[in-house]
Design a protein around this motif. Structure first.
Motif, PDB file in Angstrom:
ATOM      1  N   MET A  47       0.785  -1.536  -0.167  1.00 37.06           N
ATOM      2  CA  MET A  47      -0.180   0.327  -0.014  1.00 37.06           C
ATOM      3  C   MET A  47       0.580   1.449   0.173  1.00 37.06           C
ATOM      4  O   MET A  47       0.498   2.057  -1.213  1.00 37.06           O
ATOM      5  CB  MET A  47      -0.503   0.147   1.685  1.00 37.06           C
ATOM      6  CG  MET A  47      -2.223  -1.006   1.238  1.00 37.06           C
ATOM      7  SD  MET A  47      -3.302  -0.785   2.558  1.00 37.06           S
ATOM      8  CE  MET A  47      -2.498  -1.629   3.809  1.00 37.06           C
ATOM      9  N   THR A  48       1.727   1.507   0.741  1.00 35.00           N
ATOM     10  CA  THR A  48       2.676   2.326   0.945  1.00 35.00           C
ATOM     11  C   THR A  48       2.771   2.680  -0.291  1.00 35.00           C
ATOM     12  O   THR A  48       3.372   3.759  -0.873  1.00 35.00           O
ATOM     13  CB  THR A  48       3.232   3.008   2.404  1.00 35.00           C
ATOM     14  OG1 THR A  48       2.604   2.430   3.746  1.00 35.00           O
ATOM     15  CG2 THR A  48       4.241   3.871   2.511  1.00 35.00           C
TER      16      THR A  48
ATOM     17  N   ILE B 184     -14.243  -1.850   7.716  1.00 30.10           N
ATOM     18  CA  ILE B 184     -13.153  -1.467   8.662  1.00 30.10           C
ATOM     19  C   ILE B 184     -13.322  -2.835   9.794  1.00 30.10           C
ATOM     20  O   ILE B 184     -14.145  -2.365  10.172  1.00 30.10           O
ATOM     21  CB  ILE B 184     -13.201  -0.639   9.071  1.00 30.10           C
ATOM     22  CG1 ILE B 184     -12.424   0.381   7.488  1.00 30.10           C
ATOM     23  CG2 ILE B 184     -11.573  -0.783  10.245  1.00 30.10           C
ATOM     24  CD1 ILE B 184     -12.806   1.921   7.425  1.00 30.10           C
ATOM     25  N   GLY B 185     -12.177  -3.834   9.914  1.00 30.25           N
ATOM     26  CA  GLY B 185     -12.122  -4.756  10.545  1.00 30.25           C
ATOM     27  C   GLY B 185     -12.775  -6.578  10.007  1.00 30.25           C
ATOM     28  O   GLY B 185     -12.338  -7.046  10.857  1.00 30.25           O
ATOM     29  N   ASP B 186     -13.876  -6.301   9.621  1.00 32.68           N
ATOM     30  CA  ASP B 186     -13.366  -7.264   9.494  1.00 32.68           C
ATOM     31  C   ASP B 186     -12.746  -8.948   8.271  1.00 32.68           C
ATOM     32  O   ASP B 186     -13.272  -9.953   8.017  1.00 32.68           O
ATOM     33  CB  ASP B 186     -15.094  -7.636   8.418  1.00 32.68           C
ATOM     34  CG  ASP B 186     -16.326  -7.124   9.615  1.00 32.68           C
ATOM     35  OD1 ASP B 186     -16.198  -7.564  10.951  1.00 32.68           O
ATOM     36  OD2 ASP B 186     -17.306  -7.512   8.588  1.00 32.68           O
ATOM     37  N   GLY B 187     -11.353  -8.186   8.026  1.00 24.33           N
ATOM     38  CA  GLY B 187     -11.014  -9.268   6.679  1.00 24.33           C
ATOM     39  C   GLY B 187      -9.436  -8.220   7.708  1.00 24.33           C
ATOM     40  O   GLY B 187      -9.041  -8.157   8.775  1.00 24.33           O
ATOM     41  N   ASP B 188      -7.915  -8.781   6.642  1.00 25.33           N
ATOM     42  CA  ASP B 188      -6.671  -8.751   6.774  1.00 25.33           C
ATOM     43  C   ASP B 188      -6.210  -7.397   6.048  1.00 25.33           C
ATOM     44  O   ASP B 188      -4.774  -6.784   6.744  1.00 25.33           O
ATOM     45  CB  ASP B 188      -6.163  -9.509   6.237  1.00 25.33           C
ATOM     46  CG  ASP B 188      -6.917 -10.775   6.497  1.00 25.33           C
ATOM     47  OD1 ASP B 188      -7.268 -11.079   8.272  1.00 25.33           O
ATOM     48  OD2 ASP B 188      -6.530 -11.744   5.801  1.00 25.33           O
ATOM     49  N   ILE B 189      -6.681  -5.709   5.886  1.00 27.19           N
ATOM     50  CA  ILE B 189      -6.378  -4.830   5.518  1.00 27.19           C
ATOM     51  C   ILE B 189      -5.412  -4.365   7.028  1.00 27.19           C
ATOM     52  O   ILE B 189      -5.921  -3.995   7.609  1.00 27.19           O
ATOM     53  CB  ILE B 189      -6.891  -3.441   5.091  1.00 27.19           C
ATOM     54  CG1 ILE B 189      -7.401  -4.085   3.403  1.00 27.19           C
ATOM     55  CG2 ILE B 189      -6.305  -2.207   4.331  1.00 27.19           C
ATOM     56  CD1 ILE B 189      -6.703  -4.732   2.984  1.00 27.19           C
ATOM     57  N   ASN B 190      -4.207  -3.548   7.015  1.00 26.94           N
ATOM     58  CA  ASN B 190      -3.979  -3.187   7.957  1.00 26.94           C
ATOM     59  C   ASN B 190      -4.084  -1.291   7.583  1.00 26.94           C
ATOM     60  O   ASN B 190      -3.934  -0.958   6.887  1.00 26.94           O
ATOM     61  CB  ASN B 190      -2.308  -2.787   7.151  1.00 26.94           C
ATOM     62  CG  ASN B 190      -1.308  -1.807   8.825  1.00 26.94           C
ATOM     63  OD1 ASN B 190      -1.754  -1.635   9.497  1.00 26.94           O
ATOM     64  ND2 ASN B 190      -0.231  -2.540   9.105  1.00 26.94           N
ATOM     65  N   TRP B 191      -5.046  -1.181   8.722  1.00 29.39           N
ATOM     66  CA  TRP B 191      -5.810  -0.151   8.727  1.00 29.39           C
ATOM     67  C   TRP B 191      -4.690   1.245   9.084  1.00 29.39           C
ATOM     68  O   TRP B 191      -5.080   2.554   8.586  1.00 29.39           O
ATOM     69  CB  TRP B 191      -7.269   0.186   9.153  1.00 29.39           C
ATOM     70  CG  TRP B 191      -8.128  -0.952   8.519  1.00 29.39           C
ATOM     71  CD1 TRP B 191      -8.243  -2.009   8.504  1.00 29.39           C
ATOM     72  CD2 TRP B 191      -8.585  -0.878   7.212  1.00 29.39           C
ATOM     73  NE1 TRP B 191      -9.244  -1.986   7.803  1.00 29.39           N
ATOM     74  CE2 TRP B 191      -9.014  -1.440   6.585  1.00 29.39           C
ATOM     75  CE3 TRP B 191      -8.581   0.888   5.985  1.00 29.39           C
ATOM     76  CZ2 TRP B 191      -9.943  -1.648   5.348  1.00 29.39           C
ATOM     77  CZ3 TRP B 191      -9.023   0.467   4.513  1.00 29.39           C
ATOM     78  CH2 TRP B 191      -9.910  -0.295   4.845  1.00 29.39           C
ATOM     79  N   ASP B 192      -3.713   0.962  10.026  1.00 29.75           N
ATOM     80  CA  ASP B 192      -2.987   1.752  10.434  1.00 29.75           C
ATOM     81  C   ASP B 192      -2.138   2.024   8.928  1.00 29.75           C
ATOM     82  O   ASP B 192      -1.366   3.910   9.189  1.00 29.75           O
ATOM     83  CB  ASP B 192      -1.677   1.578  11.458  1.00 29.75           C
ATOM     84  CG  ASP B 192      -2.790   1.037  12.692  1.00 29.75           C
ATOM     85  OD1 ASP B 192      -3.601   2.469  12.906  1.00 29.75           O
ATOM     86  OD2 ASP B 192      -3.608   0.676  13.795  1.00 29.75           O
TER      87      ASP B 192
ATOM     88  N   LEU C 168      -1.594   7.721   3.733  1.00 30.05           N
ATOM     89  CA  LEU C 168      -2.139   8.770   2.906  1.00 30.05           C
ATOM     90  C   LEU C 168      -2.464  10.068   3.379  1.00 30.05           C
ATOM     91  O   LEU C 168      -1.934  11.304   2.869  1.00 30.05           O
ATOM     92  CB  LEU C 168      -3.873   8.759   2.914  1.00 30.05           C
ATOM     93  CG  LEU C 168      -4.723   7.652   2.307  1.00 30.05           C
ATOM     94  CD1 LEU C 168      -6.194   7.462   2.524  1.00 30.05           C
ATOM     95  CD2 LEU C 168      -4.963   7.729   0.925  1.00 30.05           C
ATOM     96  N   ALA C 169      -1.883  10.344   4.673  1.00 22.75           N
ATOM     97  CA  ALA C 169      -0.870  10.836   5.726  1.00 22.75           C
ATOM     98  C   ALA C 169      -0.439  11.505   5.058  1.00 22.75           C
ATOM     99  O   ALA C 169       0.692  12.783   4.332  1.00 22.75           O
ATOM    100  CB  ALA C 169      -1.327  11.422   7.038  1.00 22.75           C
ATOM    101  N   GLU C 170       0.856  10.616   4.825  1.00 27.68           N
ATOM    102  CA  GLU C 170       2.191  10.895   4.317  1.00 27.68           C
ATOM    103  C   GLU C 170       2.174  11.417   3.514  1.00 27.68           C
ATOM    104  O   GLU C 170       3.025  12.604   2.806  1.00 27.68           O
ATOM    105  CB  GLU C 170       3.273   9.218   4.450  1.00 27.68           C
ATOM    106  CG  GLU C 170       4.155   9.467   3.736  1.00 27.68           C
ATOM    107  CD  GLU C 170       4.929   7.952   3.549  1.00 27.68           C
ATOM    108  OE1 GLU C 170       5.886   7.919   2.223  1.00 27.68           O
ATOM    109  OE2 GLU C 170       4.961   7.169   4.647  1.00 27.68           O
ATOM    110  N   ILE C 171       1.350  11.530   2.001  1.00 25.06           N
ATOM    111  CA  ILE C 171       1.124  11.294   1.094  1.00 25.06           C
ATOM    112  C   ILE C 171       0.918  13.487   0.705  1.00 25.06           C
ATOM    113  O   ILE C 171       0.627  13.614  -0.150  1.00 25.06           O
ATOM    114  CB  ILE C 171       1.257  10.867  -0.461  1.00 25.06           C
ATOM    115  CG1 ILE C 171      -0.103  10.405   0.087  1.00 25.06           C
ATOM    116  CG2 ILE C 171       1.833   9.814  -0.528  1.00 25.06           C
ATOM    117  CD1 ILE C 171      -0.809   9.448  -1.236  1.00 25.06           C
TER     118      ILE C 171
END
Length: 125
Positions: free
Chosen positions: A21-22, A68-76, A82-85
């Protein structure tokens, strides 16, 4: 370099795109203008047998858009990337909840998504 060309990132497609992602967000930079927020399970886990099909090994692709929370995505990682960009600081960006297959509880899921997305944005802004 047309201002009319941008990129959409769909969080629940993460594992089909290599789970980086990142790296993708950094490469897209300010061309990333729209994100779809929905969770999914990582189909690579359990030796590629995360989903049970009968018979095992069927050539199928499971397409999930979970809350959100029902799968495996790393939300942090997602919201932090998104904040970084600078996604949150620009006027040309849009974030949408993209959950489906929750018709019976659509109102509750939408309320949950909005609350949870807002909490993450506040955490990383």
């Amino acid at each position: 370099n047309s201002p009319n060309i941008g990129m959409v990132y769909v969080a629940c497609h993460t594992y089909h795109m290599g789970a980086n992602m990142t790296e993708i967000m950094r490469a897209a930079g300010d061309k990333l203008r729209l994100v779809h927020v929905a969770d999914t399970m990582d189909h690579h886990r359990s030796h590629g047998l995360r989903y049970i099909t009968n018979p095992p090994g069927n050539p199928v692709r499971v397409h999930q858009h979970l809350k959100i929370g029902d799968g495996d995505i790393n939300w942090d990682e997602f919201f932090g990337g998104l904040a970084e960009i600078g996604f949150y600081d620009r006027d040309d960006t849009v974030m949408v909840s993209s959950v489906f297959a929750e018709d019976e509880t659509a109102h509750d899921v939408s309320t949950y998504q909005l609350k949870t997305m807002t909490e993450y944005i506040t955490k990383y802004r």
